[in-house]
Write an enzyme that holds these catalytic residues in place. Structure first.
Site, mmCIF file in Angstrom:
data_model
loop_
_atom_site.group_PDB
_atom_site.id
_atom_site.type_symbol
_atom_site.label_atom_id
_atom_site.label_comp_id
_atom_site.label_asym_id
_atom_site.label_seq_id
_atom_site.Cartn_x
_atom_site.Cartn_y
_atom_site.Cartn_z
ATOM 1 N N HIS A 200 0.725 -1.258 -0.022
ATOM 2 C CA HIS A 200 -0.161 -0.109 0.182
ATOM 3 C C HIS A 200 0.775 1.184 -0.078
ATOM 4 O O HIS A 200 0.320 2.405 -0.068
ATOM 5 C CB HIS A 200 -0.877 0.671 0.903
HETATM 6 C C1 UD1 Z 1 -2.474 4.808 6.363
HETATM 7 C C2 UD1 Z 1 -0.879 5.750 6.798
HETATM 8 C C3 UD1 Z 1 0.435 4.094 6.829
HETATM 9 C C4 UD1 Z 1 -0.552 3.428 7.264
HETATM 10 C C5 UD1 Z 1 -1.400 2.593 6.286
HETATM 11 C C6 UD1 Z 1 -2.193 1.488 6.885
HETATM 12 C C7 UD1 Z 1 -0.668 7.685 6.688
HETATM 13 C C8 UD1 Z 1 0.513 9.190 6.333
HETATM 14 N N1 UD1 Z 1 -0.246 7.152 6.318
HETATM 15 O O1 UD1 Z 1 -1.074 5.140 4.855
HETATM 16 O O2 UD1 Z 1 0.892 4.723 7.702
HETATM 17 O O3 UD1 Z 1 0.837 1.948 7.138
HETATM 18 O O4 UD1 Z 1 -2.613 3.755 6.966
HETATM 19 O O5 UD1 Z 1 -3.084 1.083 6.247
HETATM 20 O O6 UD1 Z 1 -0.944 7.719 7.931
HETATM 21 N N2 UD1 Z 1 -9.255 4.621 1.878
HETATM 22 C C9 UD1 Z 1 -10.058 3.628 1.450
HETATM 23 N N3 UD1 Z 1 -11.088 3.974 3.518
HETATM 24 C C10 UD1 Z 1 -10.654 3.754 4.224
HETATM 25 C C11 UD1 Z 1 -9.211 4.584 4.654
HETATM 26 C C12 UD1 Z 1 -8.265 4.928 3.115
HETATM 27 O O7 UD1 Z 1 -10.891 3.406 0.104
HETATM 28 O O8 UD1 Z 1 -11.660 3.267 5.102
HETATM 29 C C13 UD1 Z 1 -8.406 4.728 0.248
HETATM 30 C C14 UD1 Z 1 -9.128 6.775 0.567
HETATM 31 O O9 UD1 Z 1 -9.319 6.785 -0.774
HETATM 32 C C15 UD1 Z 1 -7.772 6.993 0.846
HETATM 33 C C16 UD1 Z 1 -6.509 6.021 0.618
HETATM 34 O O10 UD1 Z 1 -7.197 4.388 1.203
HETATM 35 O O11 UD1 Z 1 -7.155 8.383 -0.601
HETATM 36 C C17 UD1 Z 1 -5.366 5.705 0.957
HETATM 37 O O12 UD1 Z 1 -5.487 6.596 2.581
HETATM 38 P P1 UD1 Z 1 -4.658 7.103 3.864
HETATM 39 O O13 UD1 Z 1 -6.008 7.084 5.154
HETATM 40 O O14 UD1 Z 1 -4.851 8.653 3.437
HETATM 41 O O15 UD1 Z 1 -3.843 6.390 3.934
HETATM 42 P P2 UD1 Z 1 -2.890 4.862 3.731
HETATM 43 O O16 UD1 Z 1 -2.029 4.753 2.250
HETATM 44 O O17 UD1 Z 1 -4.007 3.638 4.388
#
Ligand code: UD1
Length: 363
Positions: A205
């Site tokens: 991811h």
């Molecule tokens: C986040 C953390 C990372 C961790 C990871 C584990 C930061 C900077 N990054 O990264 O350290 O290892 O989580 O999962 O805090 N999304 C969904 N559903 C959700 C959550 C996210 O669809 O429940 C999608 C959203 O569209 C978002 C993307 O995933 O744009 C990324 O989510 P985000 O929380 O920004 O960062 P992660 O890549 O999950």
């Protein structure tokens, strides 16, 4: 003493669960779970609260996804609002996600002492958003709870005082050991027609791997190679799924029967699956540690790691985009010629939550 315990994203829930699991032994401490809502899908959040036996959050900030600055700002605004209405005496943050840094900042400015669990880890790669979060959080925390030796040195090099640093072990490993017995009877791999030791488990991811088409394509090609040697079970993070779909790579993967995709797994399902895997392929921080604790071969698709103890223990190899190295490792794993015997890591014994709360009772 009222302690706010912050959790926002998937890797936080298993860490804070180690504190809630032992809170009854510390009647003078009142732990409140604050969920920022950085992760909100049932598969990324709800199922973890349920399986890990976490209480309902005292406060849910419902922040959701946004750009980094907006997400951090929104968490800060909403958490500050809570803190000014119902002030805690102490705030515990875990790991390195945006929620960690945002809530630590709010408390530092409100003069509420902050404890950072998993302090001092450094990849020395500031292109990683997590590295910025680690540096910011450590800089403003007054209690630095560390998981491994290297973290102590990093903190001392950055000017932290010895008395602020507490080597307590790893809360994630507390939860791993506590939940292992529960996960065993699940045999979740059977539902996917896989046999113990008969597959590799994959998670991916990191923006550096999944946001760049060329990098992602190269990874997919090597996964297809791997699947010819060993079936690969791929638990797909929402961010990764979006990028695989938009780049057309999902179709390529779907053509390969031994490359099996699933939605993000619950904690127990994931534990059942990786603890029985022949190898783990990942870019996650947590899995590098979990595989080390269980002595499972782990190939990390990154150029660096903030968790060097996993390399020293011989379970983890950094692939650094060297696909010859990667293929060699897979072959060695299949020939049972990869792992070496090492001592257990100090304090990774399932008692870290107790150590942390014990320190806090003495405040
Ligand atoms: C986040 C953390 C990372 C961790 C990871 C584990 C930061 C900077 N990054 O990264 O350290 O290892 O989580 O999962 O805090 N999304 C969904 N559903 C959700 C959550 C996210 O669809 O429940 C999608 C959203 O569209 C978002 C993307 O995933 O744009 C990324 O989510 P985000 O929380 O920004 O960062 P992660 O890549 O999950």
């Amino acid at each position: 003493m009222i302690i706010d315990v912050i959790a926002g994203a998937r890797p936080n829930f298993m860490k804070v669960a180690a504190l809630f699991a032992v809170q009854n032994e510390f009647p003078s401490l009142k732990l409140r779970l604050i969920h920022t809502g950085q992760h909100y899908d049932a598969s990324m959040s709800g199922i973890f609260l349920e399986q890990l036996g976490l209480p309902q959050p005292t406060r849910h900030l419902n922040v959701g996804s946004a750009s980094h600055a907006t997400q951090i700002a929104e968490i800060m605004k909403r958490y500050e609002n809570w803190v000014t209405q119902d002030r805690p005496d102490f705030c515990l943050v875990v790991g390195d996600v945006n929620s960690t840094a945002a809530c630590a900042l709010v408390c530092a400015k409100e003069r509420i002492p902050v404890g950072h669990i998993e302090a001092g880890l450094r990849s020395f790669d500031r292109t990683m958003p997590e590295e910025i979060n680690r540096i910011v959080t450590d800089g403003i925390s007054s209690f630095l709870f560390v998981t491994e030796e290297a973290a102590i040195q990093n903190l001392l090099n950055e000017g932290h005082k010895t008395e602020e640093i507490h080597q307590v072990g790893n809360v994630m490993i507390d939860t791993l050991f506590r939940m292992l017995e529960k996960a065993k009877p699940l045999e979740y791999y059977k539902q996917l027609n896989l046999k113990p030791q008969g597959y590799a488990f994959l998670t991916l991811h990191r923006p550096s791997n999944v946001d760049n088409h060329k990098v992602l394509e190269e990874i997919v090609e090597n996964l297809i190679w791997t699947a010819q040697e060993l079936p690969v079970l791929f638990s797909v993070h929402p961010r990764t799924r979006k990028n695989l779909e938009s780049s057309g790579l999902l179709r390529k993967i779907n053509n390969h029967k031994r490359l099996i995709l699933t939605e993000p797994l619950g904690y127990l399902e994931s534990l059942s699956v990786f603890s029985n895997a022949k190898a783990v392929i990942t870019d996650s921080g947590g899995l590098q540690e979990e595989t080390t604790a269980l002595k499972i071969p782990c190939l990390t698709l990154r150029n660096n790691t903030e968790r060097p103890v996993t390399i020293e223990q011989g379970t983890n190899t950094l692939i650094k985009e060297d696909w010859n190295l990667y293929q060699n490792c897979i072959k060695r794993i299949l020939e049972q010629n990869y792992l070496t015997d090492r001592e257990n890591i100090p304090f990774w014994d399932g008692r870290t939550g107790l150590r942390i709360l014990n320190i806090l009772t003495k405040l």
